[in-house]
Enzyme design. Sequence first.
Site: not given
Ligand SMILES: *Cc1c(COP(=O)(O)O)cnc(C)c1O
Length: 361
Positions: A103, A172, A196
């Site tokens: 990511w 993030d 998540k």
């Molecule tokens: C799942 C995830 C993403 C991507 O998320 P989307 O909502 O599908 O764009 C980005 N960063 C992390 C750390 C993730 O776990």
Amino acid sequence: MGKRIHNFNAGPAALPLPVLEKIREELLDFKGSGMSILEVSHRSKWFDDVINDAVERTKRILNLGDDFHVLFIQGGASMQFCMVPMNLCIEGKPADYINTGTWATKAIKEAKVLKKDVRVIASSEDKNFSYIPKDYKISADSAYLHFTSNNTIKGTQWRELPQVKDVPLVSDMSSDFMSRPFDVRPFGLIYAGAQKNIGPAGTCMVIVRKDMLKRTPGDLPAMLKYTTFADNNSMYNTPSCFSIYVIALVLKWLEETIGGLEKMAQINRQKGDVIYGFIDKSDFYKGTAEKDSRSLMNVTFRLPTEDLEKKFIAEATDNRLGGLKGHRSVGGCRASIYNATGLDAVKTLTEFMAEFERKAG
Ligand SMILES: *Cc1c(COP(=O)(O)O)cnc(C)c1O
């Protein structure tokens, strides 16, 4: 009931059962409206109450002062990979990034697509992203420092947040947001895809410090500017109403049933102790992340052979333990144990793992 499994999916992931029950209870007639929350206008009092409740709970849980906005933006965490540099980069200053996995790599790529001055100041790619880097120097003049607090695919997590002085942190936090308390003050911006740890897919929560909004260039399209969302309580256009409604319910569960972040973190540590304690005692299962970098949210491990891994996942599924396959890019096994996956589920999983080892090992 009785048909639900123990859910170890990485995202979309498990939601607390009381939240699902509440959704069912309210579905046909939301608070006397005679409509479902899926059918009411986002300009109605009903939805206003919902989104304000989600924002207020977020502020309370994280101890956010009035110098922060809480926003809901569609496009997932992936959209933030471009919105962050578009809005927060400063002409003539670099943006620092730490690369800890898939990511973070994508976030860096998007900033480069935008031709921003990106500096990757640390990376754990040399060891297949199995650890969190410790040696790095943040450029004193950088616009921000971007890091991924929990690496969903590689199973690593920052124990302590990077130390910065004047450079704002941008994180993030998709896969460990609301799993533990942290000091929000060094942060200029935090984003977390809801699916998540805090709700269903469809929205990304963005927490932004108000002074950061001064950086937003005027010539960006409206839907790509944080100011558009901040000025309109995330309702410049139709928001992801149902997702925001479920997020509000999850946060209510976190506050009132669990008792807040400190309690949540305690439970998450217990869960980690159980499963990592088991893995450490076994010669059959091997954790893939370095010990001091291991994630309390995504537990990645391997079995002696790929055939055994296939068999393990299949038998686990037959035993009502779902979602244990590793990410398609890395293989192996992964148990995602977010807030809504309880200690009982983790204990059931380790019992199954012990039994599988006894039969196969
Ligand atoms: C799942 C995830 C993403 C991507 O998320 P989307 O909502 O599908 O764009 C980005 N960063 C992390 C750390 C993730 O776990």
